[in-house]
Design a protein around this motif. Structure first.
Motif, PDB file in Angstrom:
ATOM      1  N   TYR A 104      -0.152  16.377  39.325  1.00  0.00           N
ATOM      2  CA  TYR A 104       1.275  16.338  39.526  1.00  0.00           C
ATOM      3  C   TYR A 104       1.806  17.694  40.270  1.00  0.00           C
ATOM      4  CZ  TYR A 104       1.882  11.612  38.028  1.00  0.00           C
ATOM      5  OH  TYR A 104       2.069  10.566  38.174  1.00  0.00           O
ATOM      6  N   HIS A 105       1.175  18.845  39.454  1.00  0.00           N
ATOM      7  CA  HIS A 105       1.535  20.209  39.633  1.00  0.00           C
ATOM      8  C   HIS A 105       0.812  21.105  40.353  1.00  0.00           C
ATOM      9  CE1 HIS A 105       4.597  18.666  36.559  1.00  0.00           C
ATOM     10  NE2 HIS A 105       5.346  18.833  37.588  1.00  0.00           N
TER      11      HIS A 105
ATOM     12  N   TYR B  66      12.048   2.219  35.071  1.00  0.00           N
ATOM     13  CA  TYR B  66      11.741   3.576  35.723  1.00  0.00           C
ATOM     14  C   TYR B  66      11.504   3.420  37.207  1.00  0.00           C
ATOM     15  CZ  TYR B  66       9.499   7.814  37.280  1.00  0.00           C
ATOM     16  OH  TYR B  66       9.293   8.972  37.911  1.00  0.00           O
TER      17      TYR B  66
ATOM     18  N   LEU C  45      10.538   9.706  31.613  1.00  0.00           N
ATOM     19  CA  LEU C  45      10.796  10.248  32.849  1.00  0.00           C
ATOM     20  C   LEU C  45      12.405   9.468  33.179  1.00  0.00           C
ATOM     21  CD1 LEU C  45       7.660  10.137  34.833  1.00  0.00           C
ATOM     22  CD2 LEU C  45       8.547  11.830  33.372  1.00  0.00           C
TER      23      LEU C  45
ATOM     24  N   HIS D 279       4.531  14.237  44.170  1.00  0.00           N
ATOM     25  CA  HIS D 279       5.425  14.918  43.206  1.00  0.00           C
ATOM     26  C   HIS D 279       5.517  16.444  43.627  1.00  0.00           C
ATOM     27  CE1 HIS D 279       7.721  15.690  39.432  1.00  0.00           C
ATOM     28  NE2 HIS D 279       6.786  16.570  39.158  1.00  0.00           N
TER      29      HIS D 279
ATOM     30  N   MET E 166       3.137   8.505  44.434  1.00  0.00           N
ATOM     31  CA  MET E 166       4.100   9.249  43.649  1.00  0.00           C
ATOM     32  C   MET E 166       3.696  10.965  44.004  1.00  0.00           C
ATOM     33  SD  MET E 166       4.396   8.852  39.750  1.00  0.00           S
ATOM     34  CE  MET E 166       5.798   9.461  38.827  1.00  0.00           C
TER      35      MET E 166
ATOM     36  N   PHE F 122       0.043   9.732  32.718  1.00  0.00           N
ATOM     37  CA  PHE F 122       1.032   9.162  32.184  1.00  0.00           C
ATOM     38  C   PHE F 122       0.550   7.743  31.360  1.00  0.00           C
ATOM     39  CE2 PHE F 122       3.629  11.899  34.965  1.00  0.00           C
ATOM     40  CZ  PHE F 122       4.310  12.378  34.057  1.00  0.00           C
TER      41      PHE F 122
ATOM     42  N   ASN G  48      16.998  14.819  36.725  1.00  0.00           N
ATOM     43  CA  ASN G  48      16.195  15.347  35.445  1.00  0.00           C
ATOM     44  C   ASN G  48      15.291  16.217  35.643  1.00  0.00           C
ATOM     45  OD1 ASN G  48      14.188  13.563  35.680  1.00  0.00           O
ATOM     46  ND2 ASN G  48      14.558  12.300  34.139  1.00  0.00           N
ATOM     47  N   THR G  49      14.889  16.616  36.543  1.00  0.00           N
ATOM     48  CA  THR G  49      13.514  17.217  36.681  1.00  0.00           C
ATOM     49  C   THR G  49      13.381  18.616  36.819  1.00  0.00           C
ATOM     50  OG1 THR G  49      12.895  15.152  37.551  1.00  0.00           O
ATOM     51  CG2 THR G  49      10.971  16.865  37.620  1.00  0.00           C
TER      52      THR G  49
ATOM     53  N   LYS H 109      15.420  15.364  41.386  1.00  0.00           N
ATOM     54  CA  LYS H 109      14.631  14.313  40.907  1.00  0.00           C
ATOM     55  C   LYS H 109      13.881  13.793  42.107  1.00  0.00           C
ATOM     56  CE  LYS H 109      13.664  10.441  37.726  1.00  0.00           C
ATOM     57  NZ  LYS H 109      12.874  11.232  36.741  1.00  0.00           N
ATOM     58  N   GLU H 110      12.819  13.388  42.117  1.00  0.00           N
ATOM     59  CA  GLU H 110      12.280  12.971  43.378  1.00  0.00           C
ATOM     60  C   GLU H 110      12.587  11.700  44.103  1.00  0.00           C
ATOM     61  OE1 GLU H 110       8.315  13.404  41.661  1.00  0.00           O
ATOM     62  OE2 GLU H 110       8.095  11.111  41.517  1.00  0.00           O
TER      63      GLU H 110
ATOM     64  N   ILE I  38      11.650  19.584  31.070  1.00  0.00           N
ATOM     65  CA  ILE I  38      10.920  19.336  32.003  1.00  0.00           C
ATOM     66  C   ILE I  38      10.513  20.639  32.928  1.00  0.00           C
ATOM     67  CG2 ILE I  38      10.541  17.607  34.323  1.00  0.00           C
ATOM     68  CD1 ILE I  38      11.044  15.990  31.681  1.00  0.00           C
TER      69      ILE I  38
HETATM   70  C1  V55 Z   1       7.426  13.884  36.874  1.00  0.00           C
HETATM   71  C2  V55 Z   1       8.572  13.765  36.351  1.00  0.00           C
HETATM   72  C3  V55 Z   1       9.735  13.132  36.414  1.00  0.00           C
HETATM   73  C4  V55 Z   1       9.295  12.287  37.503  1.00  0.00           C
HETATM   74  C5  V55 Z   1       8.263  12.083  38.150  1.00  0.00           C
HETATM   75  O1  V55 Z   1       6.216  15.592  35.642  1.00  0.00           O
HETATM   76  C6  V55 Z   1       7.035  12.647  37.641  1.00  0.00           C
HETATM   77  C7  V55 Z   1       6.229  14.792  36.553  1.00  0.00           C
HETATM   78  C8  V55 Z   1      11.149  14.015  34.606  1.00  0.00           C
HETATM   79  O2  V55 Z   1      10.738  13.093  35.758  1.00  0.00           O
HETATM   80  O3  V55 Z   1      10.289  11.404  37.578  1.00  0.00           O
END
Ligand code: V55
Ligand code: FE
Length: 491
Positions: free
Chosen positions: A284-285, A103, A61, A220, A218, A312, A122-123, A136-137, A475
């Motif tokens: 997450y999604h 991270y 990540l 997301h 987190m 993860f 990067n997401t 990215k979050e 991603i």
């Molecule tokens: C996710 C992906 C991320 C991140 C936190 O898919 C969660 C979940 C690619 O980065 O920073």
């Protein structure tokens, strides 16, 4: 100090081995034929670290953001890939080695980059109001020129946002063209403040409302309905003292409850109401959400992939949770909340096998819908193979009808992994459109872009675009129609 090799973990092996090259190719080989109606760009976000990390336990990540584009015009396909030229990437290129540490933990960075924006963007590629953003979050998005893939710069809506972060999972109302985007850790690392920002169809900030979560989760993704924004909150939690001591940012708490925050989508942060759920869950999604008037009350539905613990491996390790991916119970489920009886919690209904990267047609977002698509690992298709952020690749594409429970699958066999699909709409009445997804073949270490009939994925690919080489697993991605590309702010 940087390492002198990639860490010894799945994040950097097989398909996940860093590539570190910007490249492009024109008029790629196509097996089969791409329907004439498909004209546009498939933008993809990925992570690809340019330098060996400074920490042994680095994760997928953390990789530098790369943006790539398949440009599809009249059956022909071009490809291009570039780094997102973030402040972080620029600082590390200038130094010739990595400077940012673990991270999500700025307290592990080299002192020379204190205060430098550490997001890798990067997401998710986000398309809104004629602009392309890489998100990215953990920070603000970067704007990227959709034609050249050159990075324009950090995007803060002209400084109009208070939140320090905007996520990689905005939700769109397809009727109003609005984008709803949240940010967690809105006031800084490990803070419990969550922001919801409403951006109008022209890209202007209409509102930004804050509420406080029970812990710094987190957070997301979320879902939108006609009147509500719904935030499932799972107990993967950041702790400032632990971060300052150089420890892991995220620990999953099996003994803490999950929650859903319910906020009127145009309302105030102070109007948020809470529904409490089982301990230890993770997700997450989200696929989609909608509301339904039934028996004199309002039901709120959230369709999402939920797991009994964090997916993860690096989070489970930091949390002392011993579970192998194959043993973790998970499913695509619906959570239904009765708006007039929040104390009752939610009712969970199974919708499909475990998986992730769920998508719908854009027109179906935030309203009653039937069809969703996602990627799944089916042990009957083959043993786990190293691929993507959680370590084991998805080997099956699923189409689910969430109203009648019908499931159609495209199994890819034991040698292939599929990345998140995008949905491409058709103008033809009654046609469900297409899915496009990068499919990776392990024995040859090559990637292909597959086009699939959305209404009948079991038929397999109708066209395969050959790259002849490997892409690092994606991603998220987004589809932009040619008409929209032509109207972009940058030409
Ligand atoms: C996710 C992906 C991320 C991140 C936190 O898919 C969660 C979940 C690619 O980065 O920073
Ligand atoms: Fe995501």
């Amino acid at each position: 100090m940087s390492m002198n090799k990639w860490p010894d973990s799945f994040d950097f092996q097989g398909f996940n081995e860093p590539i570190g090259e910007e490249w492009s190719a024109q008029n790629l080989d196509v097996e089969g034929s791409i329907p004439a109606e498909i004209n546009g760009a498939f933008f993809r976000a990925g992570a690809d670290p340019a330098f060996y990390p400074t920490v042994e336990k680095d994760t997928y990540l953390s990789g530098d953001g790369v943006v790539s584009r398949f440009l599809i015009q009249n059956g022909k396909v071009d490809f291009a890939l570039k780094y997102v030229n973030t402040a972080r990437h620029q600082a590390e290129v200038a130094a010739g080695h990595a400077l940012f540490g673990a991270y999500h933990n700025p307290y592990t960075d080299d002192p020379s980059v204190a205060g430098v924006d550490r997001t890798t963007a990067n997401t998710t590629p986000i398309w809104h109001a004629g602009r392309l953003f890489l998100s990215k979050e953990d920070g603000h998005s970067y704007e990227v020129n959709p034609h050249t893939l050159e990075t324009i710069g950090s995007w803060t809506y002209g400084g109009k946002l208070r939140t320090l972060t905007t996520s990689a999972h905005p939700r769109f109302d397809p009727e109003t063209g609005e984008m709803f985007i949240h940010g967690y850790e809105a006031s800084g690392p490990a803070s419990k403040d969550v922001a919801l920002c409403v951006i109008d169809r022209n890209g202007n900030v209409v509102s930004e409302e804050w509420f406080e979560a029970p812990y710094c989760a987190m957070l997301h993704d979320f879902v939108l309905t006609k009147n509500w924004a719904l935030f499932p909150i799972f107990p993967t939690i950041a702790d400032l003292d632990r971060m300052k001591a150089g420890g892991p940012a995220w620990v999953h708490h099996q003994d803490l409850p999950s929650w859903v925050a319910i906020m009127p989508r145009y309302g105030k942060g102070s109007e948020v109401r809470w529904v409490k759920g089982p301990n230890g869950l993770s997700g997450y999604h989200m696929m989609n959400g909608y509301e339904e008037e039934k028996d004199g009350t309002t039901l709120l539905h959230i369709d999402q992939n939920v797991m009994e613990t964090n997916i993860f491996p690096f989070v489970r390790e930091a949390s002392g949770i011993d579970a192998s991916p194959a043993d973790i119970r998970a499913a695509l489920v619906r959570w239904t909340i009765d708006l007039n009886n929040l104390d009752a919690g939610w009712v969970e209904t199974p919708l499909g096998p475990p998986g992730d990267m769920s998508r719908t047609a854009l027109k179906d977002q935030a309203r009653p819908y039937e069809i969703g698509y996602y990627a799944c690992y089916d042990p009957e298709v083959g043993p786990p193979i190293t691929h993507s952020v959680v370590g084991a690749g998805f080997n099956t594409l699923i189409r689910v009808n969430v109203q009648n429970g019908e499931i159609t699958a495209l199994p890819l066999g034991p040698d292939r992994s599929i990345n998140e699909p995008v949905h491409i709409p058709s103008q033809e009445a009654g046609h469900e459109g297409w899915l496009a997804a990068v499919v990776d073949t392990h024995s040859t270490m090559t990637s292909e872009l597959w086009f699939i009939e959305a209404g009948d994925p079991g038929k397999g690919a109708i066209a395969k675009v050959k790259l002849g080489r490997r892409l690092r697993p994606q991603i998220h991605g987004t589809w932009v129609e040619k008409d929209d590309l032509d109207k972009s702010i940058h030409q």
